[in-house]
Design a protein around this motif. Structure first.
Motif, PDB file in Angstrom:
ATOM      1  N   LEU A  49       0.829  -1.214   0.000  1.00  0.00           N
ATOM      2  CA  LEU A  49       0.000   0.000   0.000  1.00  0.00           C
ATOM      3  C   LEU A  49       0.859   1.257   0.000  1.00  0.00           C
ATOM      4  O   LEU A  49       0.592   2.215  -0.737  1.00  0.00           O
ATOM      5  N   LEU A  50       1.893   1.271   0.811  1.00  0.00           N
ATOM      6  CA  LEU A  50       2.750   2.455   0.889  1.00  0.00           C
ATOM      7  C   LEU A  50       3.494   2.681  -0.426  1.00  0.00           C
ATOM      8  O   LEU A  50       3.698   3.822  -0.849  1.00  0.00           O
ATOM      9  N   LYS A  51       3.877   1.602  -1.091  1.00  0.00           N
ATOM     10  CA  LYS A  51       4.589   1.715  -2.364  1.00  0.00           C
ATOM     11  C   LYS A  51       3.715   2.346  -3.441  1.00  0.00           C
ATOM     12  O   LYS A  51       4.214   2.928  -4.406  1.00  0.00           O
ATOM     13  N   ALA A  52       2.391   2.229  -3.285  1.00  0.00           N
ATOM     14  CA  ALA A  52       1.463   2.794  -4.272  1.00  0.00           C
ATOM     15  C   ALA A  52       1.429   4.309  -4.237  1.00  0.00           C
ATOM     16  O   ALA A  52       0.867   4.947  -5.128  1.00  0.00           O
ATOM     17  N   ALA A  53       1.997   4.920  -3.197  1.00  0.00           N
ATOM     18  CA  ALA A  53       2.086   6.385  -3.077  1.00  0.00           C
ATOM     19  C   ALA A  53       0.727   7.063  -3.060  1.00  0.00           C
ATOM     20  O   ALA A  53       0.549   8.149  -3.609  1.00  0.00           O
ATOM     21  N   PHE A  54      -0.229   6.429  -2.396  1.00  0.00           N
ATOM     22  CA  PHE A  54      -1.544   7.056  -2.245  1.00  0.00           C
ATOM     23  C   PHE A  54      -1.512   8.036  -1.079  1.00  0.00           C
ATOM     24  O   PHE A  54      -0.943   7.763  -0.021  1.00  0.00           O
ATOM     25  N   GLY A  55      -2.160   9.191  -1.247  1.00  0.00           N
ATOM     26  CA  GLY A  55      -2.229  10.175  -0.166  1.00  0.00           C
ATOM     27  C   GLY A  55      -0.846  10.600   0.289  1.00  0.00           C
ATOM     28  O   GLY A  55      -0.002  10.985  -0.518  1.00  0.00           O
ATOM     29  N   THR A  56      -0.617  10.501   1.595  1.00  0.00           N
ATOM     30  CA  THR A  56       0.710  10.834   2.112  1.00  0.00           C
ATOM     31  C   THR A  56       1.570   9.595   2.301  1.00  0.00           C
ATOM     32  O   THR A  56       2.690   9.706   2.816  1.00  0.00           O
ATOM     33  N   SER A  57       1.062   8.410   1.903  1.00  0.00           N
ATOM     34  CA  SER A  57       1.865   7.198   1.857  1.00  0.00           C
ATOM     35  C   SER A  57       2.759   7.083   3.095  1.00  0.00           C
ATOM     36  O   SER A  57       2.287   7.219   4.222  1.00  0.00           O
ATOM     37  N   ASP A  58       4.054   6.833   2.876  1.00  0.00           N
ATOM     38  CA  ASP A  58       5.008   6.808   3.991  1.00  0.00           C
ATOM     39  C   ASP A  58       5.846   8.087   4.010  1.00  0.00           C
ATOM     40  O   ASP A  58       6.959   8.112   4.511  1.00  0.00           O
ATOM     41  N   PHE A  59       5.292   9.168   3.459  1.00  0.00           N
ATOM     42  CA  PHE A  59       6.045  10.409   3.340  1.00  0.00           C
ATOM     43  C   PHE A  59       6.395  11.007   4.702  1.00  0.00           C
ATOM     44  O   PHE A  59       7.388  11.713   4.836  1.00  0.00           O
ATOM     45  N   TYR A  60       5.570  10.720   5.703  1.00  0.00           N
ATOM     46  CA  TYR A  60       5.884  11.173   7.054  1.00  0.00           C
ATOM     47  C   TYR A  60       6.862  10.209   7.729  1.00  0.00           C
ATOM     48  O   TYR A  60       7.925  10.605   8.210  1.00  0.00           O
ATOM     49  N   SER A  61       6.493   8.938   7.775  1.00  0.00           N
ATOM     50  CA  SER A  61       7.271   7.970   8.553  1.00  0.00           C
ATOM     51  C   SER A  61       8.694   7.820   8.041  1.00  0.00           C
ATOM     52  O   SER A  61       9.645   7.717   8.831  1.00  0.00           O
ATOM     53  N   ARG A  62       8.866   7.799   6.724  1.00  0.00           N
ATOM     54  CA  ARG A  62      10.203   7.577   6.170  1.00  0.00           C
ATOM     55  C   ARG A  62      11.168   8.683   6.573  1.00  0.00           C
ATOM     56  O   ARG A  62      12.308   8.432   6.965  1.00  0.00           O
ATOM     57  N   HIS A  63      10.693   9.921   6.501  1.00  0.00           N
ATOM     58  CA  HIS A  63      11.561  11.047   6.859  1.00  0.00           C
ATOM     59  C   HIS A  63      11.708  11.181   8.370  1.00  0.00           C
ATOM     60  O   HIS A  63      12.771  11.562   8.866  1.00  0.00           O
ATOM     61  N   LEU A  64      10.648  10.858   9.103  1.00  0.00           N
ATOM     62  CA  LEU A  64      10.776  10.870  10.563  1.00  0.00           C
ATOM     63  C   LEU A  64      11.812   9.840  11.014  1.00  0.00           C
ATOM     64  O   LEU A  64      12.643  10.116  11.881  1.00  0.00           O
ATOM     65  N   ASN A  65      11.766   8.657  10.410  1.00  0.00           N
ATOM     66  CA  ASN A  65      12.750   7.633  10.766  1.00  0.00           C
ATOM     67  C   ASN A  65      14.168   8.094  10.445  1.00  0.00           C
ATOM     68  O   ASN A  65      15.105   7.834  11.212  1.00  0.00           O
TER      69      ASN A  65
END
Length: 378
Positions: free
Chosen positions: A36-52
Motif C-alpha cells: 500500500l505504501l509503495k502505491a504512493a496514495f495520499g501521504t503514503s510513507d512520506f511522514y514515517s520515512r523522513h521521521l525515521n
C-alpha cells in the motif's frame, strides 16, 4: 520518540488496489502495508520515512483497510467484535461517521490494539473522524500525546476534544479550533521527492489537465470545470465524474479514476495542471495539488488566494486566476506559449524541491512534537 501515524485511505482506492493485486489479501500484514505504501496514495510513507531518517521511530497504520486489518488481527490473536467496542473501562457504540468504520465492525478495535501494542509516545491521526473523543480519552492512558491533522471539513466537536494538538494547513482553522479549547497550529503539507524516482521519465503528452475529485465538497468548482471543458482543450482525471449529468462537457473528456502513482503520472504528463480548492478552504491556499503539480514539474494554474504568495511567487513560479474566464484565458495563453510555460514550471518545481518537500515538513514537525511532549511530562 516513537510515533504511530494512523491514516485512512479512500475506499474506492482500496477496492481498486486489491482488485489489481490478486492474492494480496492473503499476504502478511507487513507485506500488505508495504504494498500500500509503495502505491504512493495520499501521504503514503512520506511522514514515517523522513521521521525515521531524523531518528524518530515511526510506524504507519492504514486503519480502514479491511484485508490488512483482518490479517493483523489474525496474526496477533485479536478478534473482530460485532458492533460494540469494548475497552477496559467502558463500552462504546461505533458512530456512523468518517471513514465508514461503522459499516466495518472491528476496525476500531484492531486499530486500538495496534496502538497499544506499539506503545507510542505520539499518536498522529490523519483522519480526525476515525476515533470518537471518548475513545481518544481512553487511549491517553497508553499514549502521551495525541495529535490530529486536518485539511478537510471539521468533524463534530465531540471528535475534536480528545486531541492534545491539531495541526492544519487551513490558517483559518487555527483560531476556530483554539476557540473550542483545542490547541492548534498551522502546518503545511508538501511533496515527496521519492515520487520522481518512482515515476522515472514521463512524456508530457497532455496540454492541460485537471486531476482531482468531484464531490459535494467541490461544489463551487463544477461550474468552473464545465466552463473550461467548453472553452479550452483541458482533459480530466479523477473520481466523481459519474455524478455529473450525461450531457456534461466534463464527462466527454474525462479519463476515469487515477490513484497514487497513476495520479502523479497524469500530472507529470500535463504541461499545465489546473488546481481548484475545496469550498472549506475559503480564501486560503493549502491543498496537496499545489505541491504535487509543481513537484512533478507541471505549470500550476491555481485559484487566487490571500496567502498564495507566501508559498509561491505568483507569476514566476505559479500562475493564479480569479474567474473562470481568466482561467480559460491563462490555459489558452500558456498552451500557445510553451517556452514561457516551461520556464514558470521549472521555477515552481525548484521552489517546491527547495522548500516544500516532506523532508522539510518533518524537520519542522519533530520540534513541535518534542515541545508538546515535554510540556506533558509528569
Amino acid at each position: 520518540m516513537k510515533v504511530v501515524i494512523l491514516d485512512t485511505y479512500y475506499p474506492r482506492f482500496l477496492k481498486s488496489f486489491y482488485a489489481e493485486h490478486a492474492g494480496l489479501s492473503h499476504a502478511s500484514s507487513q507485506e500488505q502495508t508495504q504494498a500500500l505504501l509503495k502505491a504512493a496514495f495520499g501521504t503514503s510513507d512520506f511522514y514515517s520515512r523522513h521521521l525515521n531518517s531524523l531518528g524518530v521511530d515511526a510506524h504507519d497504520l492504514v486503519a480502514n483497510c479491511v484485508p490488512l486489518q483482518k490479517m493483523w488481527a489474525t496474526e496477533n490473536d485479536v478478534s473482530f467484535s460485532a458492533w460494540a467496542l469494548r475497552l477496559p473501562h467502558r463500552t462504546f457504540r461505533l458512530p456512523v461517521i468518517g471513514a465508514q468504520l461503522a459499516a466495518l465492525p472491528g476496525l476500531m478495535e484492531v486499530a486500538i490494539a495496534q496502538i497499544r501494542s506499539l506503545k507510542p509516545d505520539v499518536l498522529y491521526c490523519q483522519d480526525l473522524s476515525f476515533f470518537p473523543g471518548e475513545v481518544l480519552k481512553d487511549l491517553k492512558s497508553d499514549v502521551r500525546l495525541i495529535v490530529g491533522q486536518i485539511a478537510c471539513p471539521l468533524p463534530p466537536e465531540s471528535f475534536l476534544k480528545g486531541y492534545d494538538l491539531i495541526l492544519t494547513s487551513f490558517p483559518h482553522f487555527v483560531s476556530r479550533l483554539r476557540a473550542l479549547g483545542v490547541a492548534s497550529a498551522y502546518f503545511r503539507i508538501g511533496f515527496d521527492t521519492r515520487v520522481l524516482d518512482l515515476l522515472g521519465k514521463v512524456q508530457r503528452d497532455i496540454g492541460a489537465s485537471f486531476v482531482g475529485g468531484i464531490s459535494r465538497h467541490h461544489g463551487k468548482a463544477v461550474p468552473l470545470l464545465e466552463y473550461l471543458a467548453t472553452n479550452t482543450p483541458i482533459e480530466f482525471f479523477g473520481y466523481g465524474a459519474k455524478t455529473l449529468p450525461r450531457s456534461s462537457a466534463i464527462r466527454k473528456r474525462h479519463h476515469g479514476e487515477v490513484w497514487g502513482l497513476d495520479m502523479y503520472r497524469a500530472l507529470a504528463r500535463s504541461r499545465i495542471a489546473l488546481n481548484r480548492h475545496i469550498d472549506v478552504a475559503e480564501n486560503n491556499a493549502n491543498n496537496m495539488r499545489l505541491y504535487e503539480a509543481t513537484g512533478v514539474g507541471s505549470l500550476l494554474i491555481t485559484d487566487r488566494k490571500d496567502n498564495l504568495g507566501e508559498i509561491f511567487e505568483v507569476g514566476k513560479e505559479v500562475v493564479a486566476y480569479s474567474s473562470q474566464e481568466e482561467a480559460a484565458e491563462l490555459i489558452r495563453y500558456y498552451l500557445d506559449h510553451p517556452e514561457e510555460a516551461a520556464a514558470i514550471a521549472r521555477a515552481g518545481q525548484a521552489r517546491t524541491l527547495r522548500e516544500h518537500t516532506y523532508r522539510h515538513r518533518m524537520e519542522e514537525l519533530v520540534p513541535v512534537l518534542e515541545r508538546h511532549l515535554g510540556a506533558r511530562r509528569p
